[in-house]
Design an enzyme around this catalytic site. Structure first.
Site, PDB file in Angstrom:
ATOM      1  N   CYS A  81      30.345  42.913  38.011  1.00 43.91           N
ATOM      2  CA  CYS A  81      31.777  42.977  38.280  1.00 43.91           C
ATOM      3  C   CYS A  81      32.044  44.078  39.307  1.00 43.91           C
ATOM      4  CB  CYS A  81      32.551  43.257  37.001  1.00 43.91           C
ATOM      5  SG  CYS A  81      34.343  43.168  37.213  1.00 43.91           S
ATOM      6  N   ASN A 133      41.264  41.688  33.360  1.00 46.13           N
ATOM      7  CA  ASN A 133      41.879  42.465  34.442  1.00 46.13           C
ATOM      8  C   ASN A 133      41.445  41.997  35.825  1.00 46.13           C
ATOM      9  OD1 ASN A 133      39.227  43.346  34.346  1.00 46.13           O
ATOM     10  ND2 ASN A 133      39.717  45.521  34.468  1.00 46.13           N
ATOM     11  N   VAL A 136      42.983  38.518  42.323  1.00 43.71           N
ATOM     12  CA  VAL A 136      42.885  38.472  43.780  1.00 43.71           C
ATOM     13  C   VAL A 136      44.266  38.850  44.300  1.00 43.71           C
ATOM     14  CG1 VAL A 136      42.477  37.065  45.830  1.00 43.71           C
ATOM     15  CG2 VAL A 136      41.120  36.679  43.750  1.00 43.71           C
ATOM     16  N   HIS A 233      30.883  47.801  39.789  1.00 48.95           N
ATOM     17  CA  HIS A 233      31.093  48.884  38.828  1.00 48.95           C
ATOM     18  C   HIS A 233      30.575  48.564  37.427  1.00 48.95           C
ATOM     19  CE1 HIS A 233      35.207  46.853  39.180  1.00 48.95           C
ATOM     20  NE2 HIS A 233      34.783  46.485  37.978  1.00 48.95           N
ATOM     21  N   HIS A 284      36.867  53.344  38.765  1.00 48.40           N
ATOM     22  CA  HIS A 284      37.021  52.035  39.407  1.00 48.40           C
ATOM     23  C   HIS A 284      38.452  51.538  39.377  1.00 48.40           C
ATOM     24  CE1 HIS A 284      37.334  50.478  35.372  1.00 48.40           C
ATOM     25  NE2 HIS A 284      37.198  49.230  35.718  1.00 48.40           N
ATOM     26  N   GLY A 287      42.557  52.346  34.631  1.00 53.15           N
ATOM     27  CA  GLY A 287      42.108  52.476  33.247  1.00 53.15           C
ATOM     28  C   GLY A 287      43.223  52.192  32.262  1.00 53.15           C
TER      29      GLY A 287
END
Length: 376
Positions: A81, A133, A136, A233, A284, A287
């Site tokens: 991912c 999550n 695009v 990540h 990344h 959160g």
């Protein structure tokens, strides 16, 4: 200063835990406890929690974990991912018109539509975004914070980009399931075999992001382009003979990384320069600060579906799944400004540009006929 809880004594090694966040950051105690649990595993050397740290299923999300032993569960099922950024040129970026032109990224491509080999021969879900999550997004470059670096990337204020966040879909899940059915949460008995499958999933995730960017660009009347950023990540890296597991932590050793905000806030493209204390990693994204169940309950009490389809920054959300709209509401996440501010304060990254969303795609809108026939 990093928050450094007491070291944990692992097998023959002194394993340390560092949470790279300021006192003002929202860090749940359960997430820190998970970091300590991981640090107690045999062979662990260091656990670095990012400022977007939050609890996961069995292991923290937003962490880099260095060990002499390879643990597949620390990476999880969505191997590969990551987030990629693609330049795109459009003459009149009107969100309402463009939202209606997004292709259905829940419907996979045919293998014949793909040039070259498909990693692991995995054709299921090819060119699709997935749930959770993943997204695009058509976004606009807003603030340029490091003009020189932005110019090297070919970016200027007002430019448009596609941001694609997705992974290996069912392939990574299949890899983890095969391991857990035989070994549970234990280490990989054959690290080389796991890494071979893992590397294929990482390559598949990168290909999948490119395929989706191509699909969207063509649907919007633009020419597909190569990514200027594509960072994974969820992966394992072999570094100096040890295994560096990343779960929701992007590679931060001299790379450019898109740190995703929410569909209703800015995101930050940063130049990362993290060292060993941070596991050579950066955050990344923003959160989560709410579980999906809490976000659903609180969101339904405060918002209507239509309110969530238009964000505070004026962008549109394409999402045919009402529950997902609430689960992924901007209020379910931490403040991206705080997360990036912590990265800067700890010397892990330098912001280059911010992006602001115009259209965020989650799932396709479904007609009554689609729903009757069970199409996804």
């Amino acid at each position: 200063m990093a928050v450094r809880p007491d070291p944990v004594q692992g097998e023959r090694f002194l394993s340390t835990v560092t949470v790279l966040a300021s006192p003002a950051s929202w860090i749940e105690s359960d997430a820190v406890a998970q970091c300590h649990q991981v640090a107690a595993l045999d062979g662990m050397r260091h656990v670095a929690g990012m400022p977007d740290l939050h609890p996961g299923k069995g292991a923290p999300i937003g962490a880099a974990m260095l060990s002499a032993v390879l643990y597949p569960f620390l990476v999880g099922s969505d191997i590969g991912c990551g987030i990629a950024v693609f330049p795109i040129k459009l003459k009149r970026p009107v969100p309402e018109r463009l939202a209606a032109r997004f292709p259905d990224l829940d419907r996979p491509l045919e293998p014949a539509d793909v040039d070259g080999d498909i990693p692991a021969g995995h054709v299921e879900s090819l060119g699709t975004v997935g749930r959770g999550n993943h997204f695009v997004e058509l976004a606009r470059i807003d603030a340029v914070l490091d003009p020189g670096h932005a110019a090297r990337l070919g970016l200027a204020g007002g430019d448009l980009v596609l941001i694609v966040h997705s992974g290996s879909r069912g392939l990574g899940e299949r890899i983890l399931r095969a391991h857990t059915e035989a070994h549970g949460a234990g280490p990989a008995p054959d690290p080389a075999a796991y890494l071979a499958a893992h590397d294929a999933a990482v390559a598949w995730g990168s290909l999948n992001r490119r395929l989706m960017a191509d699909r969207v660009a063509r649907a919007l009347g633009a020419r597909p382009a190569e990514p200027i950023v594509d960072e994974c990540h969820n992966l394992v890296e072999v570094r100096d003979g040890l295994y560096l597991h990343r779960k929701g932590a992007a590679r931060g050793d001299g790379r450019d990384v898109l740190v995703a905000g929410t569909r209703g806030t800015h995101s930050y493209l940063v130049a990362a320069h993290a060292g060993p204390d941070a596991g050579f990693s950066v955050a990344h994204g923003a959160g989560r600060k709410m579980s999906r169940a809490d976000a659903l309950k609180r969101g339904r009490a405060k918002h209507t579906v239509e309110e969530l389809r238009r964000t505070p920054v004026g962008s549109l959300v394409v999402c045919g799944d009402r529950q997902l709209l609430f689960e992924e509401a901007p209020t379910a996440y931490k403040r991206i400004e705080q997360v990036v501010g912590d990265l800067v304060a700890h010397g892990l990254a330098t912001p280059v540009v911010t992006t602001v969303p115009l259209v965020t795609y989650k799932t396709a809108e479904r007609t009554a006929g689609d729903r009757r026939h069970g199409r996804r």
